[in-house]
Design an enzyme around this catalytic site. Sequence first.
Site, PDB file in Angstrom:
ATOM      1  CG  PHE A 117      10.572  -8.944  28.700  1.00 36.94           C
ATOM      2  CD1 PHE A 117      10.407  -7.579  28.562  1.00 36.94           C
ATOM      3  CD2 PHE A 117      10.689  -9.469  29.988  1.00 36.94           C
ATOM      4  CE1 PHE A 117      10.365  -6.749  29.668  1.00 36.94           C
ATOM      5  CE2 PHE A 117      10.646  -8.649  31.105  1.00 36.94           C
ATOM      6  CZ  PHE A 117      10.486  -7.279  30.942  1.00 36.94           C
TER       7      PHE A 117
ATOM      8  NE  ARG B  59      11.980 -14.850  36.915  1.00 36.33           N
ATOM      9  CZ  ARG B  59      11.715 -13.589  36.581  1.00 36.33           C
ATOM     10  NH1 ARG B  59      10.797 -13.321  35.679  1.00 36.33           N
ATOM     11  NH2 ARG B  59      12.359 -12.579  37.139  1.00 36.33           N
TER      12      ARG B  59
ATOM     13  NE  ARG C 174      15.480 -11.287  33.189  1.00 36.50           N
ATOM     14  CZ  ARG C 174      14.414 -11.033  33.899  1.00 36.50           C
ATOM     15  NH1 ARG C 174      14.180 -11.715  35.001  1.00 36.50           N
ATOM     16  NH2 ARG C 174      13.580 -10.104  33.542  1.00 36.50           N
TER      17      ARG C 174
ATOM     18  CG  HIS D 232      16.114 -10.390  39.197  1.00 35.73           C
ATOM     19  ND1 HIS D 232      15.570  -9.240  39.726  1.00 35.73           N
ATOM     20  CD2 HIS D 232      15.269 -10.785  38.214  1.00 35.73           C
ATOM     21  CE1 HIS D 232      14.445  -8.959  39.080  1.00 35.73           C
ATOM     22  NE2 HIS D 232      14.229  -9.892  38.184  1.00 35.73           N
TER      23      HIS D 232
ATOM     24  CG  LEU E  69      15.593  -5.054  37.815  1.00 38.72           C
ATOM     25  CD1 LEU E  69      16.588  -6.186  37.729  1.00 38.72           C
ATOM     26  CD2 LEU E  69      14.186  -5.579  37.673  1.00 38.72           C
TER      27      LEU E  69
ATOM     28  CD  GLN F 119      16.618 -14.739  35.932  1.00 38.94           C
ATOM     29  OE1 GLN F 119      15.681 -14.068  36.328  1.00 38.94           O
ATOM     30  NE2 GLN F 119      16.563 -15.490  34.867  1.00 38.94           N
TER      31      GLN F 119
ATOM     32  CD  GLU G  79      14.831  -9.491  30.039  1.00 38.14           C
ATOM     33  OE1 GLU G  79      15.332  -9.932  31.086  1.00 38.14           O
ATOM     34  OE2 GLU G  79      14.223 -10.188  29.232  1.00 38.14           O
TER      35      GLU G  79
ATOM     36  CG  HIS H 222      17.856  -8.534  35.841  1.00 36.29           C
ATOM     37  ND1 HIS H 222      18.399  -7.512  35.094  1.00 36.29           N
ATOM     38  CD2 HIS H 222      16.568  -8.652  35.437  1.00 36.29           C
ATOM     39  CE1 HIS H 222      17.466  -7.041  34.275  1.00 36.29           C
ATOM     40  NE2 HIS H 222      16.354  -7.728  34.460  1.00 36.29           N
TER      41      HIS H 222
END
Length: 567
Positions: free
Chosen positions: A118, A381, A278, A346, A244, A232, A247, A234
């Site tokens: 990730f 994050r 991100r 996100h 979404l 955030q 990831e 994304h």
Amino acid sequence: MKPFDIVIVGGGGAGLYAAMEAMKTNPSLNIAVLSKVYPNRSHTSAAQGGANAALANKAKDDTVEMHIFDTIKGSDYLADQDAVDILCSEAPKIIRELDNIGTPWSRLDDNTIAQRPFGGAGRPRCCYCADKTGHTILQTLYEQCLKKGVFFFNEYFSLSLSVNNSRMRGLLAMNMKTGKIEAFPAKTVIFATGGYAKMYWNRSSNAAGNTGDGQAIAYRAGIPLKDMEFVQFHPTGLRKSGLLVTEGARGEGGYLVNKDGERFMARYAPEKMELGPRDLVSRSIETEILQDRGFDSPAGKYIHLDLTHLGAELIKSRLPQIREMSMNFEGVDPIEEPIPVRPTAHYSMGGIDTDNYGRTVMDGVYAAGECACVSVHGANRLGGNSLLDILVFGRIAGHTAAEEAGKFEPGVISPEEIKAKDEELRSFMQSSGHYERYGALREELGQTLALNVGIYREASKISRGMDELSLLKERFKKIRVFDSSDIFNTNLMQVLELQNMLDLAETVAAGALAREESRGSHTRNDFPTRDDEKWHKHTIATLDNGTVKLGQKPVTMGRYELQERTY
Ligand SMILES: Cc1cc2nc3c(=O)[nH]c(=O)nc-3n(C[C@H](O)[C@H](O)[C@H](O)COP(=O)(O)OP(=O)(O)OC[C@H]3O[C@@H](n4cnc5c(N)ncnc54)[C@H](O)[C@@H]3O)c2cc1C
């Protein structure tokens, strides 16, 4: 209603873990979970990619310490290091605990829990259940809570805390099935109401209900919010809907490609490429689009997420939901063609300020999950760390509340307070003369935020955004709810959510204007570098005479010194 020992607002992963743990800590407690949607439909169920834990199943040399460092670096050094220690050290235990109670984790060939790479992580440490991780975790927790005797109040909309002389007495909520206001006297209340990124409307990956209700209720009750400016984006939302694309799609080897056929991440993160953190990948996509290297369409500009080289078998087995969503919402089968994507709001790094035990400044009031800010994510994050956060800190908050409930007297909520709340809500249906409608204000709020407090920010734009927010708040005073029925009055619920978002949007914009630096997800064109001397601090927002008052709080450091963040 009989007083509860613990009332938990929110039936997502954080709320359900808190309930399960509180019951385990003291099975004689009387525990209620209120949720405005049926718990299984909470946004946790949408989490696709997985939860991080240094189990070292896939990469044998992975360690908890590496997870800690990746998280602190990913946060652009704004996370509190003692909290990150807890998050990452508890991670392997909590993943195994979920395994023991029935979460069907995907497996490696040797039958250990599978892990995938990730963004921003040095090793593949994200544990997953295909691309339906949140859904399976939530089902597991819900079963356990039912088994343990937690009382559920589903489709109850929480309105406000009842507070007298700074003492919390419980909660007021509307039963959506009857429209009645009901009081929940309680010794303790845990907020677990999720994030606020749906403020950004169709530029958001969030469920319709992620409107920051818990944060707004706490804020109005005098509880401070922390780091609200950090929202955030994304990198990969579907072009039209903002939904979404996990990831995990890049984790499995997907490429980001511009209209010239270039894998442009080589320009921005030559080592990590598509698996940079991100904030960096979102800025890179936005820059490609702004510099005219994106694709154009009536639904907006975008770039390609190309999975075609991964092959049909891998896409069908590991990314089935992504395939289904791409076909349903973009008319594109990722086995055959690239998916059109653009960044989407996100996740809320900011939230209710808590200590490492979930406590807020108000006795008996706790918070956990995305609605809280402990802070483990700081300015950005890492993917896979939020499911982990809601589990670890949901459990801690549940345990703390169960241990401390005995310290507080059960609250009493007067019939007059219930009546006053009822009249307040009815006034929305009675406004006469010139009136405003929900739909227009809601859409304008999303547009204002996306334009002025989005990925790239600067003083003039944020100030314009703040002026527009003030106007929207003025117009909100004339809002009218046309549905006057008691049963499932969703128009009334939307108006209440809008009221919450308008209050929170002001804290986001005020924090964004004050923070004259670029850090993590907060990028100021007019202050392009990180300024540790002035801004290595949390911002604290409190409500003062109807407006936002900003303060600061130091960041807790630990083993890791400040460093430049490069990937
Ligand atoms: C599409 C998507 C994919 C994601 N994928 C991942 C991933 O792969 N890995 C990862 O780590 N993170 C992921 N995240 C982030 C993560 O899923 C969330 O941060 C997390 O699930 C939030 O959990 P929560 O329990 O705090 O809140 P939620 O799951 O949002 O639950 C909030 C609860 O509060 C209730 N509630 C809210 N307001 C009220 C009110 N006024 N009255 C009563 N009840 C109320 C709701 O009914 C709901 O039950 C993803 C997020 C999204 C949007």
